[in-house]
Scaffold this motif. Structure first.
Motif, PDB file in Angstrom:
ATOM      1  N   UNK A   1     -17.764   1.588   2.799  1.00 42.29           N
ATOM      2  CA  UNK A   1     -18.203   1.580   1.415  1.00 42.29           C
ATOM      3  C   UNK A   1     -18.652   0.194   1.016  1.00 42.29           C
ATOM      4  N   UNK A   2     -19.214   0.117  -0.174  1.00 37.05           N
ATOM      5  CA  UNK A   2     -19.676  -1.151  -0.747  1.00 37.05           C
ATOM      6  C   UNK A   2     -18.592  -1.720  -1.647  1.00 37.05           C
ATOM      7  N   UNK A   3     -18.348  -3.005  -1.529  1.00 38.96           N
ATOM      8  CA  UNK A   3     -17.391  -3.682  -2.394  1.00 38.96           C
ATOM      9  C   UNK A   3     -17.978  -3.740  -3.803  1.00 38.96           C
ATOM     10  N   UNK A   4     -17.252  -3.162  -4.775  1.00 40.85           N
ATOM     11  CA  UNK A   4     -17.722  -3.190  -6.161  1.00 40.85           C
ATOM     12  C   UNK A   4     -16.870  -4.106  -7.033  1.00 40.85           C
ATOM     13  N   UNK A   5     -15.699  -4.480  -6.534  1.00 44.57           N
ATOM     14  CA  UNK A   5     -14.845  -5.378  -7.321  1.00 44.57           C
ATOM     15  C   UNK A   5     -13.831  -6.046  -6.404  1.00 44.57           C
ATOM     16  N   UNK A   6     -13.686  -7.344  -6.571  1.00 44.96           N
ATOM     17  CA  UNK A   6     -12.655  -8.111  -5.862  1.00 44.96           C
ATOM     18  C   UNK A   6     -11.503  -8.288  -6.838  1.00 44.96           C
ATOM     19  N   UNK A   7     -10.307  -7.898  -6.425  1.00 47.50           N
ATOM     20  CA  UNK A   7      -9.122  -8.032  -7.266  1.00 47.50           C
ATOM     21  C   UNK A   7      -8.289  -9.213  -6.778  1.00 47.50           C
ATOM     22  N   UNK A   8      -7.398  -9.681  -7.620  1.00 50.63           N
ATOM     23  CA  UNK A   8      -6.489 -10.746  -7.199  1.00 50.63           C
ATOM     24  C   UNK A   8      -5.515 -10.188  -6.161  1.00 50.63           C
ATOM     25  N   UNK A   9      -4.989 -11.084  -5.359  1.00 53.94           N
ATOM     26  CA  UNK A   9      -4.005 -10.675  -4.361  1.00 53.94           C
ATOM     27  C   UNK A   9      -2.751 -10.155  -5.044  1.00 53.94           C
ATOM     28  N   UNK A  10      -2.122  -9.189  -4.421  1.00 59.93           N
ATOM     29  CA  UNK A  10      -0.807  -8.727  -4.847  1.00 59.93           C
ATOM     30  C   UNK A  10       0.190  -9.570  -4.062  1.00 59.93           C
ATOM     31  N   UNK A  11       0.937 -10.416  -4.731  1.00 61.57           N
ATOM     32  CA  UNK A  11       1.867 -11.324  -4.076  1.00 61.57           C
ATOM     33  C   UNK A  11       3.322 -10.923  -4.246  1.00 61.57           C
ATOM     34  N   UNK A  12       3.587  -9.733  -4.782  1.00 57.54           N
ATOM     35  CA  UNK A  12       4.958  -9.231  -4.907  1.00 57.54           C
ATOM     36  C   UNK A  12       5.353  -8.599  -3.576  1.00 57.54           C
ATOM     37  N   UNK A  13       6.401  -9.123  -2.956  1.00 61.18           N
ATOM     38  CA  UNK A  13       6.812  -8.616  -1.648  1.00 61.18           C
ATOM     39  C   UNK A  13       5.798  -9.047  -0.603  1.00 61.18           C
ATOM     40  N   UNK A  14       5.391  -8.116   0.263  1.00 64.11           N
ATOM     41  CA  UNK A  14       4.341  -8.421   1.236  1.00 64.11           C
ATOM     42  C   UNK A  14       3.044  -8.662   0.481  1.00 64.11           C
ATOM     43  N   UNK A  15       2.316  -9.677   0.899  1.00 67.31           N
ATOM     44  CA  UNK A  15       1.077 -10.025   0.201  1.00 67.31           C
ATOM     45  C   UNK A  15      -0.069  -9.122   0.662  1.00 67.31           C
ATOM     46  N   UNK A  16      -0.888  -8.697  -0.301  1.00 68.22           N
ATOM     47  CA  UNK A  16      -2.022  -7.822   0.000  1.00 68.22           C
ATOM     48  C   UNK A  16      -3.305  -8.357  -0.627  1.00 68.22           C
ATOM     49  N   UNK A  17      -4.352  -8.445   0.178  1.00 66.44           N
ATOM     50  CA  UNK A  17      -5.692  -8.709  -0.327  1.00 66.44           C
ATOM     51  C   UNK A  17      -6.199  -7.373  -0.864  1.00 66.44           C
ATOM     52  N   UNK A  18      -6.780  -7.387  -2.064  1.00 64.57           N
ATOM     53  CA  UNK A  18      -7.169  -6.124  -2.687  1.00 64.57           C
ATOM     54  C   UNK A  18      -8.617  -6.167  -3.174  1.00 64.57           C
ATOM     55  N   UNK A  19      -9.318  -5.068  -2.949  1.00 62.69           N
ATOM     56  CA  UNK A  19     -10.667  -4.920  -3.474  1.00 62.69           C
ATOM     57  C   UNK A  19     -10.987  -3.433  -3.579  1.00 62.69           C
ATOM     58  N   UNK A  20     -12.023  -3.127  -4.361  1.00 65.69           N
ATOM     59  CA  UNK A  20     -12.430  -1.741  -4.595  1.00 65.69           C
ATOM     60  C   UNK A  20     -13.721  -1.482  -3.837  1.00 65.69           C
TER      61      UNK A  20
END
Length: 148
Positions: free
Chosen positions: A60-79
């Motif tokens: 898919x195409x990236x439509x939004x970059x979100x901030x990282x989730x840093x609670x517990x295990x860290x996750x890079x997030x995007x839509x």
């Protein structure tokens, strides 16, 4: 407790995504198609059947970059927006796999991971190896490089 932490993190990411990105009434239906198994993607822009709790593969195409989730295990997030118009939150564990550097809106990302449905389209997680070997490994591919 460590066994449940990844599940809690995903639920927190879904909650955060839903809280700040409510359903878009003008968008097409986002119900997952009825299917019994996820088969390999047929080519660019094609996504396997998105069945809750099953592995999915597509792009898919990236439509939004979100901030990282840093609670517990860290996750890079995007839509990502799929070819059929649905959106997926990608929750990529950067404690277990490398971060995708330089990702931008408009980029194409291929994915292979576990799908979980939600009203906005769903979440893809387990886009990395399982260090304990109990879960099938997934990956993300961006600009020809695989992150797992």
């Amino acid at each position: 407790m460590k066994r449940y932490l990844p599940v809690l993190i995903v639920f927190a990411a879904v909650y955060y995504y839903q809280a700040f990105n409510g359903p878009d009434d003008a968008s097409p239906s986002r119900e997952a198609p009825a299917a019994t198994a996820a088969e390999p993607a047929a080519g660019p822009g094609t996504t396997t059947a998105l069945v809750d709790g099953r592995l999915a593969k597509g792009s898919g195409k990236v439509v939004r970059i979100l901030s990282d989730d840093n609670d517990g295990s860290r996750h890079q997030r995007f839509i990502l927006r799929l070819a059929d118009g649905r959106t997926l939150l990608i929750a990529h564990n950067i404690d277990l796999a490398p971060r995708i550097p330089g990702i931008r809106e408009g980029d194409t990302v291929e994915f292979h991971g576990e799908f979980r449905s939600n009203p906005q389209g769903g979440v893809i997680h387990w886009t990395h190896h399982d260090p304990q070997g109990r879960h099938p490994g997934g990956w993300l591919r961006h600009r020809g490089k695989t992150y797992q």
